[in-house]
Design a protein around this motif. Sequence first.
Motif, short mmCIF file in Angstrom:
data_model
loop_
_atom_site.label_atom_id
_atom_site.label_comp_id
_atom_site.label_asym_id
_atom_site.label_seq_id
_atom_site.Cartn_x
_atom_site.Cartn_y
_atom_site.Cartn_z
N SER A 21 0.82 -1.21 0.00
CA SER A 21 0.00 0.00 0.00
C SER A 21 0.85 1.26 0.00
N ALA A 71 -8.33 -1.41 -6.05
CA ALA A 71 -8.86 -0.26 -5.29
C ALA A 71 -8.53 -0.37 -3.80
N TRP A 74 -4.99 0.99 -3.11
CA TRP A 74 -5.00 2.40 -3.54
C TRP A 74 -5.69 3.27 -2.49
N LEU A 75 -6.86 2.83 -2.04
CA LEU A 75 -7.59 3.59 -1.02
C LEU A 75 -6.88 3.52 0.33
N HIS A 76 -6.31 2.35 0.66
CA HIS A 76 -5.59 2.18 1.92
C HIS A 76 -4.39 3.13 1.99
N ARG A 77 -3.75 3.34 0.86
CA ARG A 77 -2.61 4.27 0.83
C ARG A 77 -3.04 5.68 1.18
N TRP A 78 -4.18 6.10 0.65
CA TRP A 78 -4.67 7.45 0.96
C TRP A 78 -5.09 7.57 2.42
N LEU A 79 -5.59 6.49 3.01
CA LEU A 79 -6.05 6.55 4.39
C LEU A 79 -4.90 6.43 5.39
N ARG A 82 -1.02 8.84 3.78
CA ARG A 82 -1.43 10.01 3.02
C ARG A 82 -0.25 10.86 2.58
N TYR A 98 -2.04 9.48 -11.72
CA TYR A 98 -3.15 9.43 -10.76
C TYR A 98 -4.52 9.40 -11.44
N PHE A 101 -7.00 6.04 -12.14
CA PHE A 101 -8.07 5.48 -11.30
C PHE A 101 -9.43 5.94 -11.79
#
Length: 357
Positions: A21, A71, A74-79, A82, A98, A101
């Motif tokens: 991630s 996904a 990808w989402l875990h990286r943003w959460l 960050r 980017y 996505f």
Amino acid sequence: MTRAAPPTPDRTGFPSFAEISRHFAPGWFAAVMGSGVLALTTHSLSGRWSWLSPLALGLHWFNVVLFALLAVPWLHRWLRFRDAALATLKHPVQASFYPTFAIAMLVLAAQWLAIDGRLAPALAFWWGGTALVFLFSFAVLFHMFRGEHVGLEHVTPAKFIPAVGLVVIPVAGGPLLETQTGAARELALLVNVLGLGAGTLMYVGLLGLTLQRKILAKPAVGLLAPTAWIHLAPLGVIPVSLLNVLDQLPFAVPHEPFLFLSLLLWGFGVWWLVMAGLLTLAARRAGQLPFALSWWGFIFPLGAFVAASLRLAPLTGIAGIGAVGLGCWLLLVALWALTLVRTLAGVASGSIFQPHT
């Protein structure tokens, strides 16, 4: 409360989910874009050869699952990571990936509509993807316009990706206008026009910039070698989106001039296809084409050109366009299969998740 230090990748074994991630490249969704355009073009050809219909449907569901799997990190990286995600957003090269996505969501919307015939997911993916395409186009380019971190050596056709995202909006957005009414349809029509206009003119500007780099600076080789093919993406998508929007305008517009304009773009696409092939072969002979995630940069652009060829052939009555499209579809199948196999091998070994990829 003290924040835990980020995990240090273990180079001796398979990376953990947290490590994957943290270093998850935004370009992963080019795999969804490429698989989706293969599904869509295979579906188009199933009208000629019905035995391709199950293959198109299988590719559709494969791509839905692929998007869902990608996904998650990808989402875990943003959460969780960050800072790393934001750093990528400000990177002079990686930031351009980017929008993949959001473009993947738009491609899935087209799949749901054309192949599976389900309106609800098609609308959900289209509206969500459209919003994110605009968001990333502003976020990515704002940092480039405001900063001084981008040099000529960073300019590759990957810079087209935000523009490609905008012109992809009408691929599913045009046909979806027929399913909407009232204020929703008016807003959707406006969004289609905005995306097509902004993305097309952005491509014209970036085209000159990338040609300048190719002539005056060192060639992009190694991990960036496949980006030469990205030229084909806007050249293929713009004709399809343009014709989709023309079909939905609330006033009469002669189609012939725009059909001729589409042919001009298609002609440049044929020329660039040959050039991209020559550049790729030269890089391979020089040992400058290692396998990397960037190989998915071959797939969607070529698939977009195939889609334009299959769309223009019956409208123009020029049989050669269809023949070129079919030949490119066969090349698309071969490149997709090769890239998928190499990607799966990289996933199995964990090497493809390392930061340098």
